[in-house]
Design an enzyme around this catalytic site. Structure first.
Site, PDB file in Angstrom:
ATOM      1  CB  CYS A  41      -0.893   0.056   1.246  1.00 12.83           C
ATOM      2  SG  CYS A  41      -1.996  -1.346   1.457  1.00 12.83           S
ATOM      3  CB  CYS A  45      -3.443   2.796   2.279  1.00 13.55           C
ATOM      4  SG  CYS A  45      -4.740   1.610   1.821  1.00 13.55           S
ATOM      5  CB  CYS A  72      -3.436  -1.848  -1.762  1.00 11.41           C
ATOM      6  SG  CYS A  72      -4.987  -1.332  -0.993  1.00 11.41           S
ATOM      7  CB  CYS A  75      -4.173   3.036  -1.457  1.00 11.87           C
ATOM      8  SG  CYS A  75      -2.830   1.821  -1.348  1.00 11.87           S
TER       9      CYS A  75
END
Length: 362
Positions: A41, A45, A72, A75
């Protein structure tokens, strides 16, 4: 607020990165992997923070992916989904532009969504996030641009209104100031009938010009010399009467020069902003950034309620013709680097240094 550039960590301090993660604070250039889920991430995030023992920090997405982590989906750390969404919106914008140029009916939202492969409501949300306005508002802006071009070329108002796809000439006259920044008649005359008083000065950043209409400052520009500054203003208002400074214009340029010497507060001048509704919204947001602070384009877009609209915000910043009073120099790249500035990156860096910012051109 901390300067975005100050969040760039050259030599990783994992405790500082962990605290940023807990605060959901973006740190340009740094990412974290969650070992229990094998995802990576970006710092900032919105997902629930993992346990500290499950976290590893990386200076790039590629490093994390190389060790078996996957990006991810929330994000979008590598920007893959954002690029797909931006491409779909660009295609929709191109379809609307082509329809207006051809004098055809605009495609409906349902048609645009179907071409992009999204559900109608989902595409509406994506379009708003990327472009900063709805497809309907974007189409209105295209019509206004087409109308302004036709009027500037001397086309009769009634013909220009029809050619731009407006249903009513009376509506254009009612909304002329919002659509064009002036009445249709004034736009057709290239600013004819308007008087712009100009004053010039020599600042630490080079020659500066202030243009003042009856409504307020319409231009603050830097340039190489007075002649170049006059040409720039004349290009924006080809038929306006440009006259030497009166007392008000002289006072405005004096305040600009003083501000360049001591940029400790907002440059408070009455403004005559000429732009679309979206551009004006961005410019007003810029005026809320105090001296010494910076935002990145994505953060500014998020403040405006369109987290994927960084490109649209950047375009609005680039269209700003009033330096300093509309401080587009305080917007930088996510990595802390300087991005394009109408009056040159050297001036942008110098302005930030004078205000106490720490970003540098890359």
């Amino acid at each position: 607020m901390r300067d975005t550039a100050e969040l760039t960590i050259s030599h990783p301090d994992e405790e500082a990165l962990w605290q940023s993660l807990l605060r959901r604070e973006a740190v340009p250039g740094w990412f974290y992997g969650v070992t229990s889920q094998r995802i990576v991430c970006r710092l900032g995030c919105p997902a629930r923070p993992p346990l500290r023992r499950h976290v590893r920090f990386f200076p790039g997405v590629a490093e994390a992916v190389g060790e078996g982590f996957r990006p991810c989906r929330r994000c979008d750390p590598d920007g893959a989904r954002a690029a797909i969404h931006a491409g779909a919106v660009r295609m929709a914008c191109a379809a609307m532009e082509a329809a207006i140029e051809a004098g055809e009916d605009l495609p409906s939202l349902a048609d645009l969504a179907a071409r992009a492969g999204y559900a109608r409501h989902h595409f509406l949300r994506l379009f708003r996030e990327v472009a900063g306005l709805t497809p309907h508002a974007y189409a209105a802006a295209l019509r206004a641009r087409r109308l302004g071009q036709a009027l500037a070329e001397g086309e009769r108002v009634v013909d220009a209104v029809i050619g731009a796809g407006f249903s009513s000439e009376s509506r254009v006259y009612e909304d002329g100031a919002r659509l064009l920044g002036m009445t249709p008649g004034t736009a057709r005359r290239g600013g004819a009938g308007e008087v712009i008083r100009t004053a010039f000065g020599e600042s630490a950043l080079g020659p500066v010009m202030v243009g003042l209409t009856a409504r307020g400052v319409c231009a603050i520009e830097f340039g190489e010399d007075e002649a170049a500054l006059r040409r720039s203003l004349a290009a924006r208002f080809p038929q306006a009467r440009i006259e030497p400074a009166d007392e008000a214009a002289q006072g405005a340029v004096a305040r600009v020069l003083e501000w360049v010497r001591e940029p400790r507060a907002a440059l408070d001048l009455p403004l005559d902003l000429r732009g679309t509704a979206f551009q004006k919204r961005v410019w007003e947001a810029l005026r809320s950034i105090p001296p010494g602070d910076t935002l990145d384009y994505a953060e500014l877009a998020t403040r405006l309620g369109m987290p994927r609209g960084a490109r649209a915000v950047a375009r609005a910043c680039a269209s700003n013709g009033i330096a300093l009073a509309v401080p587009c120099h305080r917007v930088i790249g996510r990595d802390g680097a300087l991005r394009g500035y109408r009056w040159g990156l050297e001036r942008k860096a110098a302005l930030l240094a004078r205000e106490g910012g720490t970003a540098t051109a890359k």
